[in-house]
Design an enzyme around this catalytic site. Sequence first.
Site, PDB file in Angstrom:
ATOM      1  N   ARG A  16      -5.586   0.354  -6.470  1.00 30.98           N
ATOM      2  CA  ARG A  16      -4.300   0.940  -6.067  1.00 30.98           C
ATOM      3  C   ARG A  16      -3.851   2.037  -7.020  1.00 30.98           C
ATOM      4  O   ARG A  16      -3.131   2.951  -6.635  1.00 30.98           O
ATOM      5  CB  ARG A  16      -3.205  -0.137  -6.050  1.00 30.98           C
ATOM      6  CG  ARG A  16      -3.335  -1.146  -4.937  1.00 30.98           C
ATOM      7  CD  ARG A  16      -2.013  -1.889  -4.783  1.00 30.98           C
ATOM      8  NE  ARG A  16      -2.152  -3.156  -4.082  1.00 30.98           N
ATOM      9  CZ  ARG A  16      -2.159  -3.284  -2.752  1.00 30.98           C
ATOM     10  NH1 ARG A  16      -2.054  -2.221  -1.991  1.00 30.98           N
ATOM     11  NH2 ARG A  16      -2.269  -4.472  -2.203  1.00 30.98           N
ATOM     12  N   ASP A  43      -4.201   2.731  11.182  1.00 36.21           N
ATOM     13  CA  ASP A  43      -5.603   2.517  11.545  1.00 36.21           C
ATOM     14  C   ASP A  43      -5.639   2.175  13.034  1.00 36.21           C
ATOM     15  O   ASP A  43      -5.614   3.070  13.880  1.00 36.21           O
ATOM     16  CB  ASP A  43      -6.115   1.386  10.650  1.00 36.21           C
ATOM     17  CG  ASP A  43      -7.584   1.092  10.811  1.00 36.21           C
ATOM     18  OD1 ASP A  43      -8.356   2.020  11.033  1.00 36.21           O
ATOM     19  OD2 ASP A  43      -7.967  -0.088  10.709  1.00 36.21           O
ATOM     20  N   PHE A  89     -13.428   3.418   5.128  1.00 42.31           N
ATOM     21  CA  PHE A  89     -12.483   2.563   4.408  1.00 42.31           C
ATOM     22  C   PHE A  89     -12.132   3.236   3.083  1.00 42.31           C
ATOM     23  O   PHE A  89     -12.996   3.457   2.237  1.00 42.31           O
ATOM     24  CB  PHE A  89     -13.054   1.158   4.174  1.00 42.31           C
ATOM     25  CG  PHE A  89     -12.000   0.197   3.705  1.00 42.31           C
ATOM     26  CD1 PHE A  89     -11.110  -0.374   4.607  1.00 42.31           C
ATOM     27  CD2 PHE A  89     -11.863  -0.092   2.353  1.00 42.31           C
ATOM     28  CE1 PHE A  89     -10.107  -1.229   4.179  1.00 42.31           C
ATOM     29  CE2 PHE A  89     -10.855  -0.952   1.916  1.00 42.31           C
ATOM     30  CZ  PHE A  89      -9.991  -1.521   2.828  1.00 42.31           C
ATOM     31  N   GLU A  99       4.614   4.284   5.700  1.00 41.58           N
ATOM     32  CA  GLU A  99       3.371   3.497   5.742  1.00 41.58           C
ATOM     33  C   GLU A  99       2.270   4.258   4.996  1.00 41.58           C
ATOM     34  O   GLU A  99       2.315   5.483   4.889  1.00 41.58           O
ATOM     35  CB  GLU A  99       3.014   3.260   7.222  1.00 41.58           C
ATOM     36  CG  GLU A  99       1.735   2.517   7.496  1.00 41.58           C
ATOM     37  CD  GLU A  99       1.685   1.096   6.976  1.00 41.58           C
ATOM     38  OE1 GLU A  99       1.823   0.911   5.756  1.00 41.58           O
ATOM     39  OE2 GLU A  99       1.461   0.163   7.787  1.00 41.58           O
ATOM     40  N   ASP A 100       1.301   3.527   4.489  1.00 42.18           N
ATOM     41  CA  ASP A 100       0.190   4.190   3.802  1.00 42.18           C
ATOM     42  C   ASP A 100      -0.807   4.780   4.790  1.00 42.18           C
ATOM     43  O   ASP A 100      -1.213   5.935   4.687  1.00 42.18           O
ATOM     44  CB  ASP A 100      -0.513   3.224   2.822  1.00 42.18           C
ATOM     45  CG  ASP A 100      -0.918   1.891   3.458  1.00 42.18           C
ATOM     46  OD1 ASP A 100      -0.666   1.687   4.668  1.00 42.18           O
ATOM     47  OD2 ASP A 100      -1.486   1.053   2.745  1.00 42.18           O
ATOM     48  N   GLY A 140       0.781  -1.239   0.000  1.00 41.86           N
ATOM     49  CA  GLY A 140       0.000   0.000   0.000  1.00 41.86           C
ATOM     50  C   GLY A 140       0.806   1.280   0.000  1.00 41.86           C
ATOM     51  O   GLY A 140       0.372   2.303  -0.516  1.00 41.86           O
TER      52      GLY A 140
END
Length: 179
Positions: A164, A102, A151, A98-99, A43
């Site tokens: 993506r 969460d 999301f 990191e993408d 990601g």
Amino acid sequence: MHKDLQEILLTEEQIHARVQELGARITADYAGKKILMCGILKGAVTFFTDLARAIDGPVLFDFMSCSSYGASAQSSGFVKIRKDLDSEVKGQDILIVEDIIDTGVTLHKLVPLLEDRGAHSVKLATLLSKPARRKVDVPVDYNGFEIPDAFVVGYGLDYDGRYRNLPYIGVLKEEIYTK
Ligand code: 5GP
């Protein structure tokens, strides 16, 4: 906008501008140092390559892969390393890229792991953060955007391997991941 999206949260222009800002801050903070950028596959790849080009200084690239959501929109809370870094971590100034953060579970495990391997420093850059979903505390050094509990896909982020390559970030329609 892609038909599976409910709304666009961040446009290409907004993302580009923020990545340039983060790159400038990182350039200043790491002046005179070489950064080992550790991207979390898959990601973070899009953010990683844009961020790397926004940093004016020496950087090395490496990648690792951890367990992800797979074909689900819920975190399993379980972290598994699927592919480790190729580089020797000892003595390096590591920037984890990191993408999205969460629950924080993934990074909560990874940061101490790299510190234990003798890194000189470990910092964290994430494009997105969902503070409302945090289960464990993760110190974020460079945060692109705080987003609501939804999301999201695009700009590297997927659902079941798709979306993506969207150049923007959007909220996926609930019917796509609940059916
Ligand atoms: P954490 O361990 O912080 O709960 O989860 C981090 C990982 O979960 C991210 O690297 C990403 O793969 C996945 N994730 C969390 N939220 C989202 C989201 O809104 N969209 C997508 N596509 N992946 C997410």
